[in-house]
Design an enzyme around this catalytic site. Structure first.
Site, PDB file in Angstrom:
ATOM      1  N   CYS A  89      74.660  12.543  24.047  1.00  0.00           N
ATOM      2  CA  CYS A  89      74.139  11.275  23.532  1.00  0.00           C
ATOM      3  C   CYS A  89      75.189  10.208  23.796  1.00  0.00           C
ATOM      4  O   CYS A  89      76.382  10.498  23.770  1.00  0.00           O
ATOM      5  CB  CYS A  89      73.901  11.402  22.023  1.00  0.00           C
ATOM      6  SG  CYS A  89      73.156   9.933  21.256  1.00  0.00           S
ATOM      7  N   CYS A 123      77.647   7.283  17.406  1.00  0.00           N
ATOM      8  CA  CYS A 123      77.700   7.087  15.949  1.00  0.00           C
ATOM      9  C   CYS A 123      78.961   7.781  15.423  1.00  0.00           C
ATOM     10  O   CYS A 123      79.290   8.898  15.863  1.00  0.00           O
ATOM     11  CB  CYS A 123      76.448   7.649  15.287  1.00  0.00           C
ATOM     12  SG  CYS A 123      74.949   6.779  15.817  1.00  0.00           S
ATOM     13  N   CYS A 155      78.716  11.520  13.982  1.00  0.00           N
ATOM     14  CA  CYS A 155      77.794  12.489  14.606  1.00  0.00           C
ATOM     15  C   CYS A 155      78.484  13.291  15.707  1.00  0.00           C
ATOM     16  O   CYS A 155      79.264  12.753  16.495  1.00  0.00           O
ATOM     17  CB  CYS A 155      76.593  11.744  15.174  1.00  0.00           C
ATOM     18  SG  CYS A 155      75.390  12.823  15.960  1.00  0.00           S
ATOM     19  N   CYS A 166      73.197  17.635  13.654  1.00  0.00           N
ATOM     20  CA  CYS A 166      73.076  17.419  15.092  1.00  0.00           C
ATOM     21  C   CYS A 166      74.339  17.690  15.878  1.00  0.00           C
ATOM     22  O   CYS A 166      75.379  17.127  15.587  1.00  0.00           O
ATOM     23  CB  CYS A 166      72.770  15.959  15.379  1.00  0.00           C
ATOM     24  SG  CYS A 166      71.443  15.328  14.468  1.00  0.00           S
ATOM     25  N   CYS A 187      63.145  21.291  14.717  1.00  0.00           N
ATOM     26  CA  CYS A 187      63.903  20.067  14.966  1.00  0.00           C
ATOM     27  C   CYS A 187      64.375  20.075  16.419  1.00  0.00           C
ATOM     28  O   CYS A 187      65.121  20.957  16.843  1.00  0.00           O
ATOM     29  CB  CYS A 187      65.093  19.996  13.999  1.00  0.00           C
ATOM     30  SG  CYS A 187      66.117  18.553  14.273  1.00  0.00           S
ATOM     31  N   GLU A 205      70.661  21.953  21.291  1.00  0.00           N
ATOM     32  CA  GLU A 205      70.434  22.692  20.042  1.00  0.00           C
ATOM     33  C   GLU A 205      69.013  22.487  19.552  1.00  0.00           C
ATOM     34  O   GLU A 205      68.477  21.382  19.622  1.00  0.00           O
ATOM     35  CB  GLU A 205      71.359  22.140  18.961  1.00  0.00           C
ATOM     36  CG  GLU A 205      72.800  22.335  19.271  1.00  0.00           C
ATOM     37  CD  GLU A 205      73.681  21.807  18.155  1.00  0.00           C
ATOM     38  OE1 GLU A 205      74.872  21.712  18.385  1.00  0.00           O
ATOM     39  OE2 GLU A 205      73.170  21.504  17.052  1.00  0.00           O
TER      40      GLU A 205
HETATM   41  N1  SAH Z   1      69.327   9.511  17.576  1.00  0.00           N
HETATM   42  C1  SAH Z   1      68.376   9.698  16.536  1.00  0.00           C
HETATM   43  C2  SAH Z   1      68.032  11.147  16.261  1.00  0.00           C
HETATM   44  C3  SAH Z   1      69.141  12.135  16.177  1.00  0.00           C
HETATM   45  S1  SAH Z   1      70.182  12.131  14.763  1.00  0.00           S
HETATM   46  C4  SAH Z   1      68.820   8.991  15.286  1.00  0.00           C
HETATM   47  O1  SAH Z   1      69.899   8.401  15.277  1.00  0.00           O
HETATM   48  O2  SAH Z   1      68.053   8.935  14.335  1.00  0.00           O
HETATM   49  C5  SAH Z   1      69.180  12.681  13.437  1.00  0.00           C
HETATM   50  C6  SAH Z   1      69.760  12.319  12.084  1.00  0.00           C
HETATM   51  O3  SAH Z   1      70.913  13.129  11.741  1.00  0.00           O
HETATM   52  C7  SAH Z   1      70.215  10.874  12.052  1.00  0.00           C
HETATM   53  O4  SAH Z   1      69.832  10.253  10.859  1.00  0.00           O
HETATM   54  C8  SAH Z   1      71.705  11.039  12.146  1.00  0.00           C
HETATM   55  O5  SAH Z   1      72.332   9.871  11.727  1.00  0.00           O
HETATM   56  C9  SAH Z   1      71.943  12.281  11.298  1.00  0.00           C
HETATM   57  N2  SAH Z   1      73.274  12.876  11.452  1.00  0.00           N
HETATM   58  C10 SAH Z   1      74.069  12.883  12.531  1.00  0.00           C
HETATM   59  N3  SAH Z   1      75.259  13.453  12.251  1.00  0.00           N
HETATM   60  C11 SAH Z   1      75.221  13.830  10.963  1.00  0.00           C
HETATM   61  C12 SAH Z   1      76.165  14.453  10.076  1.00  0.00           C
HETATM   62  N4  SAH Z   1      77.375  14.799  10.478  1.00  0.00           N
HETATM   63  N5  SAH Z   1      75.764  14.677   8.804  1.00  0.00           N
HETATM   64  C13 SAH Z   1      74.524  14.323   8.384  1.00  0.00           C
HETATM   65  N6  SAH Z   1      73.618  13.730   9.163  1.00  0.00           N
HETATM   66  C14 SAH Z   1      73.953  13.474  10.437  1.00  0.00           C
END
Ligand code: SAH
Length: 353
Positions: free
Chosen positions: A115, A119, A122, A339, A108, A95
């Site tokens: 990945c 998390c 995510c 993401c 972005c 994406e």
């Molecule tokens: N791996 C890197 C970059 C990708 S995620 C990182 O962890 O920073 C980019 C940002 O989007 C991160 O802060 C991540 O925690 C956030 N993110 C992921 N899923 C999300 C969601 N469902 N709602 C809001 N932010 C989210």
């Protein structure tokens, strides 16, 4: 003969390869400009090269940037955010999002296909990790939008590596791509207009410090206690958040850029007053800014966005404690701009077909 991929090669690499294939070295700068200043998608376009040189190029190289396909496209209701699912020739897809801000266009980027950081909130890791993106594939995401913008006399002026994937686990390719974007003969984007966001891979932050660029560093923190952060972000077991913050402090000292801490607000999980106080205790007196991100709910993950009152209270607690804090301007919420959500949906639909 297997052709080399040309998109993603920097000037030195082009010069080296051209020497090998009998193309005059000075052609490398011309080709570099075609690729990264003008966003060419074919060798035929490179009209200041002789026909013979263009033929040599297509004999030895692929120009893959033109073969990325947008297989899904979404535009937000306000017209300011566009998201695409880009597919590479091996069918891997990522994406990419473009946002129209008052200061210009920001893209972005994804750094990996899928990945494996897992998390809890995510969508990017829902179907696991597939592979790293090459520098060319990282750039192809920028140029997909740059080509659309340049016909309107506009350009990409900022890039954030905050899409799917963990950029610190693919840092060489990420930096290779960012250096090309920074070049005077590329898009000439200042490092200060680039951000790399990490879940907290300490060796990656150290490597970025050593690279000595003034790229902005963002750290996804999301909790200020070991137990909660480990639940939300398993990487905390390997790289504890206090050690991550110490490494980010070193980045700020060496590279002179204020660090941004991202903090997703998840209702009832990390959004209490005590959570805000713990965050303030952790970051007090640091040259940093906290960016609060109200969660973008991912149905598979089961987290909710806090009420506006809870968001405002969290913000105010940090402010009262003199922490620099901003609330993320949410763009594209109506098109699942968080993401991995578009890709996760596409993969799910594909499986159910
Ligand atoms: N791996 C890197 C970059 C990708 S995620 C990182 O962890 O920073 C980019 C940002 O989007 C991160 O802060 C991540 O925690 C956030 N993110 C992921 N899923 C999300 C969601 N469902 N709602 C809001 N932010 C989210």
């Amino acid at each position: 003969m297997i052709k080399k991929e040309i998109f993603g090669m920097n000037l030195e690499e082009l010069q080296g390869a051209f020497g090998e294939f009998g193309i005059k070295k000075y052609r490398a700068m011309q080709v570099f400009r075609w690729l990264y200043e003008k966003g060419a998608v074919s060798f035929e376009e490179m009209t200041n090269l002789s026909k013979a040189d263009r033929e040599l190029l297509s004999e030895h190289f692929n120009l893959g940037s033109g073969s990325v396909k947008a297989i899904r496209e979404l535009a937000s209701g306000d017209g300011l955010t566009n998201k695409v699912l880009l597919e590479f020739p091996d069918k891997a897809c990522v994406e990419t999002v473009v946002m129209h801000h008052d200061y210009g266009y920001s893209v972005c980027l994804s750094s990996q296909v899928g990945c494996n950081m897992n998390c809890a909130f995510c969508a990017s890791g829902i179907s696991g990790f597939e592979r790293n993106l090459t520098a060319g594939e990282i750039l192809a995401q920028v140029y997909y939008f740059q080509r659309l913008l340049q016909v309107k006399g506009e350009r990409v002026s900022r890039v954030v590596v905050m899409g799917s994937g963990e950029p610190m686990l693919n840092l060489d390719n990420v930096l290779h791509a960012l250096d090309i974007l920074h070049s005077d003969y590329g898009l000439c984007i200042g490092y200060r207009n680039m951000t790399i966001s990490t879940c907290g891979i300490i060796p990656g932050i150290a490597k970025l410090t050593a690279a000595g660029r003034t790229i902005n560093l963002a750290v996804s923190l999301h909790a200020a206690s070991d137990s909660l952060r480990t639940k939300l972000m398993p990487i905390n077991k390997t790289y504890n958040y206090l050690k991550v913050i110490a490494e980010a402090d070193a980045y700020e000292k060496n590279n002179g850029r204020q660090v941004m801490y991202e903090y997703i607000l998840l209702a009832g999980i990390n959004d209490s007053k005590a959570d805000a106080q713990a965050l303030a205790d952790t970051l007090q007196r640091k040259n940093c800014v906290v960016n609060l991100i109200p969660a973008n709910p991912v149905p598979e993950k089961g987290f909710a966005r806090p009420s506006q009152q809870a968001i405002d209270d969290f913000f105010q607690t940090l402010k009262t404690r003199k922490i620099n804090v901003t609330l993320r301007k949410e763009m594209g919420k109506d098109i699942n701009a968080a993401c991995g959500q578009l890709r996760a949906r596409a993969l799910k639909e594909e499986k159910s077909c």
